[in-house]
Scaffold this active site. Structure first.
Site, PDB file in Angstrom:
ATOM      1  N   HIS A  64       0.780   4.111  -2.984  1.00  0.00           N
ATOM      2  CA  HIS A  64       0.580   5.668  -2.583  1.00  0.00           C
ATOM      3  C   HIS A  64       1.627   6.404  -3.073  1.00  0.00           C
ATOM      4  CE1 HIS A  64      -2.859   5.095   0.482  1.00  0.00           C
ATOM      5  NE2 HIS A  64      -3.115   4.317  -0.413  1.00  0.00           N
ATOM      6  N   ASN A  98      -2.873   8.838   3.765  1.00  0.00           N
ATOM      7  CA  ASN A  98      -1.999   8.431   4.365  1.00  0.00           C
ATOM      8  C   ASN A  98      -1.625   8.301   5.669  1.00  0.00           C
ATOM      9  OD1 ASN A  98      -0.748   7.702   1.714  1.00  0.00           O
ATOM     10  ND2 ASN A  98       0.242   9.846   1.521  1.00  0.00           N
ATOM     11  N   ARG A 107       0.785  -1.110   0.036  1.00  0.00           N
ATOM     12  CA  ARG A 107       0.028  -0.098   0.058  1.00  0.00           C
ATOM     13  C   ARG A 107       0.958   1.344  -0.082  1.00  0.00           C
ATOM     14  NH1 ARG A 107      -3.000   2.693   4.765  1.00  0.00           N
ATOM     15  NH2 ARG A 107      -4.723   3.949   3.706  1.00  0.00           N
ATOM     16  N   HIS A 134      -5.742  -6.379  -2.159  1.00  0.00           N
ATOM     17  CA  HIS A 134      -6.877  -6.331  -1.045  1.00  0.00           C
ATOM     18  C   HIS A 134      -7.151  -7.761  -0.653  1.00  0.00           C
ATOM     19  CE1 HIS A 134      -8.631  -1.924  -2.295  1.00  0.00           C
ATOM     20  NE2 HIS A 134      -7.261  -2.189  -1.803  1.00  0.00           N
TER      21      HIS A 134
END
Length: 327
Positions: free
Chosen positions: A67, A95, A63, A193
């Site tokens: 990002h 974040n 993740r 996910h």
């Protein structure tokens, strides 16, 4: 002959002035083979030693990498601290739940001790994301290296560029296209996910106030929604956590896509994958294929993402500390 010499001189001047992207160095496999030959092994050894004791960090790192790449490219700008004059990406709402920064810092310290000023934080983060997923039994993909670190990190840019959990397909498609990624990449990267957890705050609007009228998102399976309300997220302000892929959230598999087709994806962005014939067909294709095929396809999408907006050659810098721009 004179014309060829003239063109060569023009190209040289352009390169010296940094006016042509074709003059820039490119990412390559084994970039550190001569300057820091043990770099990738140092990263892998640290990851393979510590991730088994904290396997949930694998989801956190993939993740974090995602990002990072969606804001100014894969340049480790997500690792920078805020300054007195500017809020960094770390301070941006998408974040605030990122974690594992100290893990990255420890690896950076090891590499600085081995070969000071050589290995970028951007490459470290990219390698850690790959190695942590591989360590928990997920796919292993190629990571060409040679990224350099950015020196700018703005909270506002993270908010504008990172695909939100409440995004519909149009929003997601636009944000991915802005990075040179397509709908197939969207489906594949959403497959991450299959591991990890989510905070209730990322999706309780779907449960309690979807349109602002105290209603529930009709695209969410009603039985699953009732279960979430009763056990994990008992109010719109609940701060609990929920498994992204119930039953196998520690295993990198195809379970997430099954949940999506059952209308049990936690986010609107998960449900969005079923709202287009194109994305829904990709989901079905993955489920009808083998796990090995998913791993291969996912790896290609990750390698593609890892090339977004990279800084190479003389661009950026090699930060001494991942949280700070060099003085």
């Amino acid at each position: 002959m004179e014309l060829m010499i003239f063109r060569g001189l023009v190209f040289l001047v352009v390169c010296v002035l940094g006016l042509s992207s074709s003059c820039q160095a490119q990412l390559e496999l084994g970039f550190y083979s001569k300057t820091c030959p043990h770099a990738e092994k140092i990263v892998y050894d640290f990851v393979s030693h510590h991730i088994p004791n904290a396997p949930s960090l694998a989801a956190a790192f993939i993740r974090m990498h995602f990002h990072d790449c969606f804001v100014r490219g894969c340049d480790a700008s997500v690792l920078l601290n805020s300054s007195a004059n500017s809020q960094s990406e770390k301070a941006s709402p998408p974040n605030l739940t990122l974690r594992g920064f100290d893990f990255i810092d420890k690896i950076k310290s090891l590499l600085e001790a081995e070969c000071p000023g050589i290995v970028s934080c951007a490459d470290i983060l990219t390698l850690v994301a790959r190695d942590s997923i591989a360590t928990i039994g997920g796919p292993f993909w190629r990571v060409p290296t040679g990224r350099r670190d950015g020196v700018i990190s703005r909270s506002s840019e993270a908010l504008a560029s990172i695909p939100p959990p409440f995004g519909n397909l149009s929003t997601l498609q636009t944000l991915f296209a802005n990075q040179g990624m397509d709908l197939k990449d969207l489906v594949l990267l959403s497959g991450a996910h299959t591991i990890g957890i989510s905070h209730c705050s990322s999706f309780t609007r779907r449960l309690y106030n979807f349109t602002g009228a105290g209603d529930q998102d009709p695209s969410l399976d009603s039985e699953y929604a009732a279960n979430l309300k009763a056990k994990k997220c008992r109010s719109i302000n609940a701060n609990g956590i929920v498994e992204m892929d119930p039953g196998s959230f520690r295993t990198f598999d195809l379970g997430y896509y099954s949940q999506v087709l059952k209308r049990r994806g936690l986010f609107q962005s998960d449900a969005a994958l079923t709202t287009s014939p194109v994305t829904k067909a990709f989901v079905a294709q993955l489920l009808n294929g083998s796990l090995e095929n998913f791993f291969a396809e996912f790896g290609l999408a990750m390698e593609k993402m890892g090339r977004i907006g990279v800084k190479t050659g003389a661009q950026g810098q090699i930060r001494k500390h991942c949280a700070l721009v060099n003085a």
